[in-house]
Design a protein around this motif. Structure first.
Motif, PDB file in Angstrom:
ATOM      1  N   GLU A   1     -12.469-124.964 -25.492  1.00  0.00           N
ATOM      2  CA  GLU A   1     -12.003-126.883 -24.676  1.00  0.00           C
ATOM      3  C   GLU A   1     -10.476-126.069 -24.873  1.00  0.00           C
ATOM      4  O   GLU A   1      -9.633-127.262 -25.242  1.00  0.00           O
ATOM      5  CB  GLU A   1     -12.705-127.652 -24.832  1.00  0.00           C
ATOM      6  CG  GLU A   1     -14.027-127.720 -24.545  1.00  0.00           C
ATOM      7  CD  GLU A   1     -14.431-129.145 -24.328  1.00  0.00           C
ATOM      8  OE1 GLU A   1     -14.760-129.676 -23.827  1.00  0.00           O
ATOM      9  OE2 GLU A   1     -14.560-130.054 -25.369  1.00  0.00           O
TER      10      GLU A   1
ATOM     11  N   GLU B   1     -16.048-121.398 -24.536  1.00  0.00           N
ATOM     12  CA  GLU B   1     -15.454-122.279 -23.946  1.00  0.00           C
ATOM     13  C   GLU B   1     -15.879-123.503 -24.643  1.00  0.00           C
ATOM     14  O   GLU B   1     -14.756-124.638 -24.424  1.00  0.00           O
ATOM     15  CB  GLU B   1     -15.928-122.027 -22.034  1.00  0.00           C
ATOM     16  CG  GLU B   1     -15.258-122.770 -21.580  1.00  0.00           C
ATOM     17  CD  GLU B   1     -13.356-123.158 -21.320  1.00  0.00           C
ATOM     18  OE1 GLU B   1     -13.343-124.276 -21.370  1.00  0.00           O
ATOM     19  OE2 GLU B   1     -13.181-122.331 -21.812  1.00  0.00           O
ATOM     20  N   LYS B   2     -16.928-124.143 -24.837  1.00  0.00           N
ATOM     21  CA  LYS B   2     -17.272-125.259 -25.211  1.00  0.00           C
ATOM     22  C   LYS B   2     -16.770-126.083 -26.345  1.00  0.00           C
ATOM     23  O   LYS B   2     -16.519-126.703 -26.337  1.00  0.00           O
ATOM     24  CB  LYS B   2     -19.148-125.856 -25.321  1.00  0.00           C
ATOM     25  CG  LYS B   2     -19.427-127.057 -24.780  1.00  0.00           C
ATOM     26  CD  LYS B   2     -18.894-127.968 -24.134  1.00  0.00           C
ATOM     27  CE  LYS B   2     -19.422-129.333 -24.743  1.00  0.00           C
ATOM     28  NZ  LYS B   2     -19.212-130.442 -24.137  1.00  0.00           N
TER      29      LYS B   2
ATOM     30  N   ASN C   1     -10.418-115.261 -20.708  1.00  0.00           N
ATOM     31  CA  ASN C   1     -10.492-116.466 -20.261  1.00  0.00           C
ATOM     32  C   ASN C   1      -8.848-117.028 -20.418  1.00  0.00           C
ATOM     33  O   ASN C   1      -8.600-118.663 -19.857  1.00  0.00           O
ATOM     34  CB  ASN C   1     -11.354-117.543 -21.438  1.00  0.00           C
ATOM     35  CG  ASN C   1     -10.478-117.670 -23.104  1.00  0.00           C
ATOM     36  OD1 ASN C   1      -9.818-116.342 -23.219  1.00  0.00           O
ATOM     37  ND2 ASN C   1     -10.906-118.945 -23.667  1.00  0.00           N
ATOM     38  N   ASP C   2      -7.914-116.948 -20.986  1.00  0.00           N
ATOM     39  CA  ASP C   2      -6.626-117.139 -20.132  1.00  0.00           C
ATOM     40  C   ASP C   2      -5.950-116.494 -19.551  1.00  0.00           C
ATOM     41  O   ASP C   2      -5.829-114.472 -19.828  1.00  0.00           O
ATOM     42  CB  ASP C   2      -6.365-118.219 -21.487  1.00  0.00           C
ATOM     43  CG  ASP C   2      -5.487-119.065 -21.477  1.00  0.00           C
ATOM     44  OD1 ASP C   2      -4.882-119.373 -19.925  1.00  0.00           O
ATOM     45  OD2 ASP C   2      -4.630-119.807 -22.058  1.00  0.00           O
TER      46      ASP C   2
ATOM     47  N   SER D   1      -6.246-123.748 -20.275  1.00  0.00           N
ATOM     48  CA  SER D   1      -6.416-122.484 -19.430  1.00  0.00           C
ATOM     49  C   SER D   1      -5.534-122.569 -18.340  1.00  0.00           C
ATOM     50  O   SER D   1      -5.354-123.441 -17.290  1.00  0.00           O
ATOM     51  CB  SER D   1      -7.225-121.720 -18.855  1.00  0.00           C
ATOM     52  OG  SER D   1      -7.866-121.016 -19.200  1.00  0.00           O
TER      53      SER D   1
ATOM     54  N   GLY E   1      -8.080-113.315 -24.813  1.00  0.00           N
ATOM     55  CA  GLY E   1      -9.771-113.862 -24.420  1.00  0.00           C
ATOM     56  C   GLY E   1     -10.112-113.305 -26.126  1.00  0.00           C
ATOM     57  O   GLY E   1      -8.897-112.086 -26.435  1.00  0.00           O
TER      58      GLY E   1
ATOM     59  N   GLU F   1     -13.538-119.274 -13.787  1.00  0.00           N
ATOM     60  CA  GLU F   1     -14.568-118.654 -14.922  1.00  0.00           C
ATOM     61  C   GLU F   1     -14.323-117.926 -15.170  1.00  0.00           C
ATOM     62  O   GLU F   1     -13.092-116.673 -15.027  1.00  0.00           O
ATOM     63  CB  GLU F   1     -15.762-118.537 -14.946  1.00  0.00           C
ATOM     64  CG  GLU F   1     -16.465-120.219 -13.931  1.00  0.00           C
ATOM     65  CD  GLU F   1     -18.063-120.102 -13.681  1.00  0.00           C
ATOM     66  OE1 GLU F   1     -18.040-118.949 -14.148  1.00  0.00           O
ATOM     67  OE2 GLU F   1     -18.506-120.588 -13.191  1.00  0.00           O
ATOM     68  N   ALA F   2     -13.949-117.490 -17.138  1.00  0.00           N
ATOM     69  CA  ALA F   2     -14.554-116.629 -17.506  1.00  0.00           C
ATOM     70  C   ALA F   2     -14.323-115.107 -17.004  1.00  0.00           C
ATOM     71  O   ALA F   2     -15.585-114.893 -16.037  1.00  0.00           O
ATOM     72  CB  ALA F   2     -14.915-116.782 -19.002  1.00  0.00           C
TER      73      ALA F   2
ATOM     74  N   ALA G   1     -19.657-116.761 -23.444  1.00  0.00           N
ATOM     75  CA  ALA G   1     -18.052-117.364 -22.436  1.00  0.00           C
ATOM     76  C   ALA G   1     -18.743-118.710 -22.637  1.00  0.00           C
ATOM     77  O   ALA G   1     -17.533-119.485 -22.799  1.00  0.00           O
ATOM     78  CB  ALA G   1     -18.510-116.664 -21.483  1.00  0.00           C
ATOM     79  N   GLU G   2     -19.735-118.995 -22.442  1.00  0.00           N
ATOM     80  CA  GLU G   2     -19.919-120.645 -21.822  1.00  0.00           C
ATOM     81  C   GLU G   2     -19.849-121.481 -23.378  1.00  0.00           C
ATOM     82  O   GLU G   2     -19.514-122.662 -23.198  1.00  0.00           O
ATOM     83  CB  GLU G   2     -21.911-121.584 -21.421  1.00  0.00           C
ATOM     84  CG  GLU G   2     -21.072-122.174 -21.389  1.00  0.00           C
ATOM     85  CD  GLU G   2     -22.330-122.589 -20.594  1.00  0.00           C
ATOM     86  OE1 GLU G   2     -23.367-124.064 -20.953  1.00  0.00           O
ATOM     87  OE2 GLU G   2     -23.639-122.040 -19.494  1.00  0.00           O
TER      88      GLU G   2
END
Length: 156
Positions: free
Chosen positions: A102, A98-99, A124-125, A105, A133, A110-111, A94-95
């Motif tokens: 980017e 996201e990175k 995540n959104d 959102s 997601g 956090e997700a 997940a991280e």
């Protein structure tokens, strides 16, 4: 006019990206510098390098044409030894996502990560009340078999 145009390339970096993926990821942002000193940048393009191959990478979108858009280019970049067997490992992916993407959102935190029978969901959104997601399908050992992006995780 050609001398007014440049492209700024930046490498995406981070421990989660290195842990989950074998590819290197970059953004390329076109920039125009005018003779009066003003500059203007356009939207950036995401791409990846896998050995000697360089290709653009699909960015998940709230406007996706499918409810579960497959992401084969991203699958080609997964470390073959990377496994998701618990919440911590799912959090690493997940991280990394996201990175990598980017995206701005509207999701407040956090997700949200949930396990299901054949894998994981990383929410995540949210767009007009629909949670969005990644749907990650894994085998019994946690190896990733498929990554998709859904614009309507709840299916309603």
């Amino acid at each position: 006019m050609q001398s007014w145009q440049t492209v700024k390339v930046r490498k995406k970096e981070g421990l989660a990206l290195r842990t989950a993926f074998i590819c290197s990821f970059f953004t390329a942002t076109p920039r125009t510098s005018y003779p009066d000193g003003t500059t203007m940048s356009g939207g950036s393009v995401l791409f990846y390098e896998n050995g000697r191959t360089v290709k653009s990478l699909f960015r998940p979108s709230v406007f996706a044409s499918s409810n579960d858009e497959s992401m084969p280019e991203l699958m080609a970049c997964i470390h073959e030894d990377f496994r998701i067997t618990d919440l911590e490992e799912a959090g690493i992916l997940a991280e990394a996502l996201e990175k990598l993407f980017e995206q701005s959102s509207s999701f407040p935190e956090e997700a949200e990560i949930k396990r299901f029978q054949n894998g994981w969901v990383i929410i995540n959104d949210e767009f007009f009340g629909k949670r969005q997601g990644y749907i990650i399908t894994t085998n019994s050992e946690g190896a990733i078999l498929r990554i998709g992006y859904s614009v309507n995780i709840d299916g309603g």
